[in-house]
Motif scaffolding. Structure first.
Motif, PDB file in Angstrom:
ATOM      1  N   PRO A 287       0.815  -1.229   0.000  1.00 16.56           N
ATOM      2  CA  PRO A 287       0.000   0.000   0.000  1.00 16.56           C
ATOM      3  C   PRO A 287       0.849   1.280   0.000  1.00 16.56           C
ATOM      4  N   LYS A 288       1.949   1.288   0.742  1.00 16.52           N
ATOM      5  CA  LYS A 288       2.777   2.495   0.755  1.00 16.52           C
ATOM      6  C   LYS A 288       3.474   2.721  -0.586  1.00 16.52           C
ATOM      7  N   ASP A 289       3.711   1.641  -1.363  1.00 15.60           N
ATOM      8  CA  ASP A 289       4.309   1.793  -2.687  1.00 15.60           C
ATOM      9  C   ASP A 289       3.316   2.401  -3.673  1.00 15.60           C
ATOM     10  N   VAL A 290       2.035   2.041  -3.535  1.00 14.91           N
ATOM     11  CA  VAL A 290       1.004   2.604  -4.401  1.00 14.91           C
ATOM     12  C   VAL A 290       1.002   4.114  -4.267  1.00 14.91           C
ATOM     13  N   GLU A 291       1.052   4.581  -3.027  1.00 14.41           N
ATOM     14  CA  GLU A 291       1.048   6.026  -2.779  1.00 14.41           C
ATOM     15  C   GLU A 291       2.374   6.669  -3.188  1.00 14.41           C
ATOM     16  N   ARG A 292       3.476   6.055  -2.784  1.00 10.84           N
ATOM     17  CA  ARG A 292       4.807   6.620  -3.030  1.00 10.84           C
ATOM     18  C   ARG A 292       5.110   6.768  -4.518  1.00 10.84           C
ATOM     19  N   TYR A 293       4.738   5.762  -5.320  1.00 10.72           N
ATOM     20  CA  TYR A 293       5.098   5.766  -6.738  1.00 10.72           C
ATOM     21  C   TYR A 293       3.899   6.002  -7.655  1.00 10.72           C
ATOM     22  N   ASN A 294       2.748   6.328  -7.065  1.00  5.33           N
ATOM     23  CA  ASN A 294       1.525   6.550  -7.826  1.00  5.33           C
ATOM     24  C   ASN A 294       1.252   5.375  -8.763  1.00  5.33           C
ATOM     25  N   LEU A 295       1.228   4.177  -8.192  1.00  6.05           N
ATOM     26  CA  LEU A 295       1.056   2.947  -8.962  1.00  6.05           C
ATOM     27  C   LEU A 295      -0.367   2.433  -8.883  1.00  6.05           C
ATOM     28  N   ASP A 296      -0.735   1.704  -9.889  1.00  4.22           N
ATOM     29  CA  ASP A 296      -1.980   0.950  -9.869  1.00  4.22           C
ATOM     30  C   ASP A 296      -1.597  -0.478  -9.488  1.00  4.22           C
TER      31      ASP A 296
END
Length: 188
Positions: free
Chosen positions: A37-46
């Motif tokens: 979840p923190k990677d989704v936010e950090r890298y603007n990932l889907d």
């Protein structure tokens, strides 16, 4: 992970996507990306743009590969293991249901200075884990039992101090031994 790779050269890891986004880190480790979840936010990932790590890990094992999983899903270092995630148990249960034999080996990593590059490190391989039989139980109950067996085996090869003070003393002792010129072993 690099030390485990040296001990198990064919292993493919489930790793945080942050590690494979860096060209420098890819020189040391590659693997199946896990989007937290923190990677989704950090890298603007889907998250849907990356394969499920459980499905990708299971597919890798079906093809005959070796899979390395860091079940704490963290590189934080503490006086005892953090909570283990359930992905490894889900993978094992899926493969067993498909009739695929697998060997699950707990591995512990110990460092003289865990927060420094090129720290002295030791890889400790535990005994292969005996996966509990399903015995007609609901899948979630069985998965919990498999996860518990894996957690117990990991605890056997992990740092497991009663408190932070004891851990700090042991860590300082390990650093002193690493700095000594005698190269002798330390007793903790």
């Amino acid at each position: 992970g690099h030390q485990v790779l040296a001990a198990f050269p064919r292993v493919q890891f489930l790793i945080s996507i942050q590690l494979i986004r860096s060209w420098f880190l890819r020189l040391f480790i590659a693997g199946i990306p896990v989007v937290r979840p923190k990677d989704v936010e950090r890298y603007n990932l889907d998250p849907a743009s990356v394969a499920s790590p459980v499905e990708a890990g299971t597919a890798h094992l079906r093809r005959g590969g070796d899979l390395g999983i860091f079940p704490e899903a963290s590189s934080e270092w503490g006086h005892r293991p953090q909570h283990y995630k359930s992905g490894a148990a889900r993978i094992a249960c899926t493969l067993i249901e498909e009739g695929i034999d697998l060997e699950v080996i707990p591995v512990g990593l110990f460092y003289s200075t865990p927060d420094r590059f090129r720290s002295r490190a030791e890889v400790v391989r535990g005994k292969s884990i005996t996966i509990p039989d399903r015995n007609g139980q609901d899948r979630s109950v069985w998965e919990d039992q498999v996860a518990s067996a894996m957690g117990s085996a990991l605890d056997e090869v992990s740092v497991n101090c009663p408190d932070e003070e004891t851990f700090e003393r042991i860590q300082a002792n390990a650093l002193d031994v690493a700095r000594s010129t005698s190269g002798g072993a330390a007793t903790f």
